[in-house]
Design a protein around this motif. Structure first.
Motif, PDB file in Angstrom:
ATOM      1  N   GLY A 199       0.781  -1.219   0.000  1.00 16.59           N
ATOM      2  CA  GLY A 199       0.000   0.000   0.000  1.00 16.59           C
ATOM      3  C   GLY A 199       0.816   1.274   0.000  1.00 16.59           C
ATOM      4  O   GLY A 199       2.007   1.282   0.342  1.00 16.59           O
ATOM      5  N   SER A 200       0.160   2.341  -0.421  1.00 15.44           N
ATOM      6  CA  SER A 200       0.728   3.696  -0.359  1.00 15.44           C
ATOM      7  C   SER A 200      -0.154   4.504   0.579  1.00 15.44           C
ATOM      8  O   SER A 200      -1.354   4.658   0.319  1.00 15.44           O
ATOM      9  CB  SER A 200       0.738   4.350  -1.748  1.00 15.44           C
ATOM     10  OG  SER A 200       1.609   3.695  -2.632  1.00 15.44           O
ATOM     11  N   ARG A 201       0.441   5.004   1.648  1.00 18.58           N
ATOM     12  CA  ARG A 201      -0.364   5.770   2.616  1.00 18.58           C
ATOM     13  C   ARG A 201      -0.288   7.246   2.260  1.00 18.58           C
ATOM     14  O   ARG A 201       0.775   7.853   2.332  1.00 18.58           O
ATOM     15  CB  ARG A 201       0.115   5.526   4.041  1.00 18.58           C
ATOM     16  CG  ARG A 201      -0.782   6.245   5.057  1.00 18.58           C
ATOM     17  CD  ARG A 201      -0.598   5.742   6.465  1.00 18.58           C
ATOM     18  NE  ARG A 201      -0.969   4.335   6.623  1.00 18.58           N
ATOM     19  CZ  ARG A 201      -2.218   3.889   6.714  1.00 18.58           C
ATOM     20  NH1 ARG A 201      -3.242   4.740   6.632  1.00 18.58           N
ATOM     21  NH2 ARG A 201      -2.447   2.592   6.890  1.00 18.58           N
ATOM     22  N   LEU A 202      -1.435   7.784   1.889  1.00 19.05           N
ATOM     23  CA  LEU A 202      -1.533   9.190   1.483  1.00 19.05           C
ATOM     24  C   LEU A 202      -2.155  10.000   2.605  1.00 19.05           C
ATOM     25  O   LEU A 202      -3.219   9.644   3.108  1.00 19.05           O
ATOM     26  CB  LEU A 202      -2.384   9.309   0.216  1.00 19.05           C
ATOM     27  CG  LEU A 202      -2.770  10.720  -0.217  1.00 19.05           C
ATOM     28  CD1 LEU A 202      -1.544  11.527  -0.609  1.00 19.05           C
ATOM     29  CD2 LEU A 202      -3.777  10.677  -1.358  1.00 19.05           C
ATOM     30  N   THR A 203      -1.487  11.067   2.965  1.00 15.77           N
ATOM     31  CA  THR A 203      -2.028  12.027   3.932  1.00 15.77           C
ATOM     32  C   THR A 203      -2.204  13.356   3.217  1.00 15.77           C
ATOM     33  O   THR A 203      -1.259  13.875   2.620  1.00 15.77           O
ATOM     34  CB  THR A 203      -1.089  12.202   5.132  1.00 15.77           C
ATOM     35  OG1 THR A 203      -0.902  10.935   5.770  1.00 15.77           O
ATOM     36  CG2 THR A 203      -1.685  13.183   6.141  1.00 15.77           C
ATOM     37  N   VAL A 204      -3.406  13.885   3.278  1.00 15.37           N
ATOM     38  CA  VAL A 204      -3.707  15.180   2.666  1.00 15.37           C
ATOM     39  C   VAL A 204      -3.944  16.194   3.776  1.00 15.37           C
ATOM     40  O   VAL A 204      -4.813  15.998   4.633  1.00 15.37           O
ATOM     41  CB  VAL A 204      -4.938  15.094   1.745  1.00 15.37           C
ATOM     42  CG1 VAL A 204      -5.202  16.449   1.085  1.00 15.37           C
ATOM     43  CG2 VAL A 204      -4.738  14.017   0.698  1.00 15.37           C
ATOM     44  N   LEU A 205      -3.137  17.251   3.755  1.00 14.11           N
ATOM     45  CA  LEU A 205      -3.246  18.280   4.803  1.00 14.11           C
ATOM     46  C   LEU A 205      -3.947  19.529   4.284  1.00 14.11           C
ATOM     47  O   LEU A 205      -3.910  19.820   3.096  1.00 14.11           O
ATOM     48  CB  LEU A 205      -1.844  18.640   5.322  1.00 14.11           C
ATOM     49  CG  LEU A 205      -1.017  17.468   5.883  1.00 14.11           C
ATOM     50  CD1 LEU A 205       0.363  17.967   6.270  1.00 14.11           C
ATOM     51  CD2 LEU A 205      -1.725  16.864   7.080  1.00 14.11           C
TER      52      LEU A 205
END
Lengths: 114, 111
Positions: free
Chosen positions: A108-114
Motif C-alpha cells: 500500500g501507499s499511505r496518502l495524507t492530505v493536509l
C-alpha cells in the motif's frame, strides 16, 4: 518474486494538489486493481485494469483516474486532492483469466492530505 | 448492489477456544467468496476461498447460499491467529478481480 510492489510507501500532500501512485504486479499477472482503505473500513474498489483496458470502476469521482502500461504495471492518479482522500491505497494483481477473483496485494501507499 | 457485512468489529477469545467470524453477503448472481487476513505489519493476504473447500491453518468456511453467509470457523484458536480478517466477494468471468470487502473483524486470541 517480490510480489506486488507499490511506490511510494508514504506521502504527504496538501489540498488541491495531485498525486500519482505506482504499482507493479506479480510477474505473469495481467490484471491490476486499485482499492482505497480508510481507517476502520475495508478496502473499497476503485478501478480494475486488464490487458491495459479498464474493466471496472467503483463509485469514485472523476478526479480519480488510472492506466495500465504494456508491462502490466499501473498508475493511479488523483487530482484536486481533498482531505477525505487521506487513506491507504492498495494495489492488487490477479491472473485476470477470469477463473478466480483471488487477489494478491501490495503493502500500500499511505496518502495524507493536509 | 453487492454487499458484505461483518457484524463484529472486535472478537476476543481464549487460546484453545472455538472461534467463528461471521460474514453475510448480498449479490445477484453466483459470487466467489473469500477470507483475507492481515497479520500485524504484513500485507493483506488470502486465507481461503469457498471454491477450494480446503482448510487453511485450521480454518474452514462453508458457503450457505440459503442464508447468504460465509462464516469462518476454527475449533481451537491459537495466539498466532490474532489478526484482522476480511470477508470479500467477487464476480466471475469478466467481473473477477472486482471485489467487495467487509469492514473486517479484529480477532484477538488471549493466552
Amino acid at each position: 518474486d517480490a510480489g506486488v510492489t507499490q511506490s511510494p510507501t508514504h506521502l504527504i500532500k496538501t489540498r488541491g494538489q495531485h498525486v500519482t501512485l505506482r504499482c507493479s504486479p506479480i510477474s505473469g499477472h495481467k490484471s491490476v486493481s486499485w482499492y482505497q482503505q480508510v481507517l476502520g473500513q475495508g478496502p473499497q474498489f476503485i478501478f480494475q485494469y486488464y490487458e491495459k483496458e479498464e474493466r471496472g470502476r467503483g463509485n469514485f469521482p472523476d478526479r480519480f483516474s488510472a492506466r495500465q502500461f504494456p508491462n502490466y504495471s499501473s498508475e493511479l492518479n488523483v487530482n484536486a486532492l481533498l482531505l477525505g482522500d487521506s487513506a491507504l491505497y492498495l494495489c492488487a494483481s490477479s491472473s485476470g483469466t477470469g477463473v478466480s477473483g483471488e487477489l494478491f496485494f501490495g503493502e500500500g501507499s499511505r496518502l495524507t492530505v493536509l | 448492489a453487492q454487499r458484505v457485512t461483518q457484524p463484529e468489529k472486535l472478537l476476543s477469545v481464549f487460546k484453545g477456544a472455538p472461534v467463528e467470524l461471521k460474514c453475510n453477503y448480498s449479490y445477484s448472481g453466483s459470487p466467489e467468496l473469500f477470507w483475507y487476513v492481515q497479520y500485524s505489519r504484513q500485507r493483506l493476504q488470502l486465507l481461503l476461498r469457498h471454491i477450494s473447500r480446503e482448510s487453511i491453518k485450521g480454518f474452514t468456511a462453508d458457503l450457505n447460499k440459503g442464508e447468504t453467509s460465509f462464516h469462518l470457523k476454527k475449533p481451537f484458536a491459537q495466539e498466532e491467529d490474532s489478526a484482522m480478517y476480511y470477508c470479500a466477494l467477487s464476480g466471475r468471468g469478466v467481473n473477477a478481480g472486482k471485489s467487495t470487502f467487509g469492514d473486517g473483524t479484529t480477532l484477538t486470541v488471549k493466552p
